[in-house]
Write a protein that holds these residues in place. Structure first.
Motif, PDB file in Angstrom:
ATOM      1  N   ALA A   7      44.930  21.123  44.031  1.00  0.00           N
ATOM      2  CA  ALA A   7      44.485  19.881  43.086  1.00  0.00           C
ATOM      3  C   ALA A   7      44.344  20.625  41.637  1.00  0.00           C
ATOM      4  CB  ALA A   7      43.436  19.254  43.843  1.00  0.00           C
ATOM      5  N   ASP A   9      45.505  19.633  37.425  1.00  0.00           N
ATOM      6  CA  ASP A   9      45.984  18.931  36.182  1.00  0.00           C
ATOM      7  C   ASP A   9      47.235  19.520  35.683  1.00  0.00           C
ATOM      8  OD1 ASP A   9      44.028  20.249  34.909  1.00  0.00           O
ATOM      9  OD2 ASP A   9      43.944  18.585  33.418  1.00  0.00           O
ATOM     10  N   GLU A  32      50.551  18.473  46.354  1.00  0.00           N
ATOM     11  CA  GLU A  32      49.996  19.003  45.035  1.00  0.00           C
ATOM     12  C   GLU A  32      49.303  17.495  44.582  1.00  0.00           C
ATOM     13  OE1 GLU A  32      52.530  20.545  42.310  1.00  0.00           O
ATOM     14  OE2 GLU A  32      53.567  22.026  43.917  1.00  0.00           O
ATOM     15  N   ALA A  33      48.168  17.621  43.810  1.00  0.00           N
ATOM     16  CA  ALA A  33      47.593  16.723  43.148  1.00  0.00           C
ATOM     17  C   ALA A  33      47.101  16.860  41.848  1.00  0.00           C
ATOM     18  CB  ALA A  33      46.232  16.299  44.108  1.00  0.00           C
ATOM     19  N   SER A  34      47.316  15.959  40.943  1.00  0.00           N
ATOM     20  CA  SER A  34      47.246  16.432  39.446  1.00  0.00           C
ATOM     21  C   SER A  34      45.802  15.676  39.013  1.00  0.00           C
ATOM     22  CB  SER A  34      48.108  15.714  38.512  1.00  0.00           C
ATOM     23  OG  SER A  34      48.433  14.099  38.805  1.00  0.00           O
ATOM     24  N   ASN A  35      44.953  15.156  40.113  1.00  0.00           N
ATOM     25  CA  ASN A  35      43.623  14.687  39.756  1.00  0.00           C
ATOM     26  C   ASN A  35      42.915  14.374  40.961  1.00  0.00           C
ATOM     27  OD1 ASN A  35      44.033  11.617  40.694  1.00  0.00           O
ATOM     28  ND2 ASN A  35      45.731  11.778  39.162  1.00  0.00           N
ATOM     29  N   THR A  37      41.301  11.625  42.327  1.00  0.00           N
ATOM     30  CA  THR A  37      41.830  10.581  43.195  1.00  0.00           C
ATOM     31  C   THR A  37      42.964  10.968  44.016  1.00  0.00           C
ATOM     32  OG1 THR A  37      40.794   9.145  41.723  1.00  0.00           O
ATOM     33  CG2 THR A  37      42.421   8.160  43.341  1.00  0.00           C
ATOM     34  N   GLU A  38      43.968  11.502  43.508  1.00  0.00           N
ATOM     35  CA  GLU A  38      45.180  11.787  44.437  1.00  0.00           C
ATOM     36  C   GLU A  38      44.958  12.885  45.512  1.00  0.00           C
ATOM     37  OE1 GLU A  38      49.880  13.110  43.416  1.00  0.00           O
ATOM     38  OE2 GLU A  38      48.489  13.278  41.636  1.00  0.00           O
ATOM     39  N   ALA A  39      43.758  13.754  45.051  1.00  0.00           N
ATOM     40  CA  ALA A  39      43.629  15.035  45.962  1.00  0.00           C
ATOM     41  C   ALA A  39      43.037  14.197  47.316  1.00  0.00           C
ATOM     42  CB  ALA A  39      42.751  15.884  45.349  1.00  0.00           C
ATOM     43  N   ARG A  41      43.143  11.222  48.247  1.00  0.00           N
ATOM     44  CA  ARG A  41      44.436  10.698  49.314  1.00  0.00           C
ATOM     45  C   ARG A  41      45.244  11.677  50.140  1.00  0.00           C
ATOM     46  NH1 ARG A  41      49.682   9.580  47.989  1.00  0.00           N
ATOM     47  NH2 ARG A  41      49.124  10.049  45.842  1.00  0.00           N
ATOM     48  N   LEU A  42      45.592  12.684  49.277  1.00  0.00           N
ATOM     49  CA  LEU A  42      46.323  13.752  50.029  1.00  0.00           C
ATOM     50  C   LEU A  42      45.679  14.354  51.149  1.00  0.00           C
ATOM     51  CD1 LEU A  42      48.591  15.094  47.006  1.00  0.00           C
ATOM     52  CD2 LEU A  42      49.139  13.516  48.729  1.00  0.00           C
ATOM     53  N   ARG A  45      45.771  12.364  54.184  1.00  0.00           N
ATOM     54  CA  ARG A  45      47.165  12.116  54.633  1.00  0.00           C
ATOM     55  C   ARG A  45      47.685  13.185  55.498  1.00  0.00           C
ATOM     56  NH1 ARG A  45      51.994  11.068  50.680  1.00  0.00           N
ATOM     57  NH2 ARG A  45      51.063   9.154  50.387  1.00  0.00           N
TER      58      ARG A  45
END
Length: 222
Positions: A7, A9, A32-35, A37-39, A41-42, A45
């Motif tokens: 994670a 940006d 891979e997460a860029s922020n 919130t995405e982290a 979620r991943l 998952r």
């Protein structure tokens, strides 16, 4: 195989991490997460073993993302990766539930060793560095009681006298070897006590045990 989520940006930073990790036979990158919130979620998952979490990211930052991941009860362990040694946000990241932190200019072998340590349930931050970090940011902790007696923290209630003693010196930055030598115990016995302390208090690792020692005023700043 240790699964890792990155994670950060900065695309080039993520690319560099991925290239390093995937060169190892015992590691694989699952996302891979860029922020933040995405982290989150991943993590939900992929359930990675370790999350390399940057602090400064757009939208939801790494500290709040760490706090929310830990709050879900996820088994993933968070390794904060920050730009500066003793970054002003690193302390908050540890209190949010991270298992340690490294700086981005660490040597590749240091990052790999840190990931393996965190995946194995250990802490990346050395005891002496942990103490220095906490002392540097001690103003974040609640003030010590002065005149009004406070009830004992429930997390300490089930500890034996020996376990309480060991938790206190963990908070002071003693390593297992130092504890064994100074308290005249076998190092294997110390490891058993540390494991029981973590289990009884709900601390995820040694870093969180140090923070607990400060929070419950077993240890106070020198």
């Amino acid at each position: 195989m240790t699964t890792v989520l990155i994670a950060d940006d900065q695309p080039m930073q993520r690319f560099g991490f991925r290239m390093l990790l995937e060169s190892q036979d015992d590691m694989t990158v699952v996302g891979e997460a860029s922020n933040g919130t995405e982290a989150i979620r991943l993590v939900d998952r992929h359930h990675p073993d370790v999350v390399l979490m940057d602090i400064r990211m757009p939208g939801l930052d790494g500290i709040e993302a760490t706090r929310r991941v830990i709050a879900t009860g996820a088994r993933s362990r968070i390794l904060i990766v920050t730009t500066f040694d003793l970054d002003e946000y690193a302390y908050d990241g540890l209190r949010a539930g991270a298992s340690g932190f490294l700086v981005k200019d660490a040597q590749p072998e240091e990052l790999l060793a840190g990931i393996r340590a965190v995946a194995g349930g250990d802490a990346v931050v050395a005891p002496s560095l942990t103490r220095r970090l906490l002392d540097a940011y001690i103003h974040h902790l609640p003030a010590s009681p002065t005149t009004t007696p406070q009830p004992e923290d429930a997390r300490l209630a089930s500890l034996t006298d020996r376990e309480r003693e060991i938790l206190t010196v963990i908070g002071k930055g003693w390593s297992n070897t130092e504890i064994a030598e100074r308290l005249h115990l076998a190092e294997s016995t110390v490891k058993t006590h540390v494991g029981r302390i973590l289990a009884k208090t709900g601390a995820r690792d040694r870093v969180q045990a140090v923070i607990l020692a400060y929070d419950t005023h077993l240890v106070t700043p020198a």
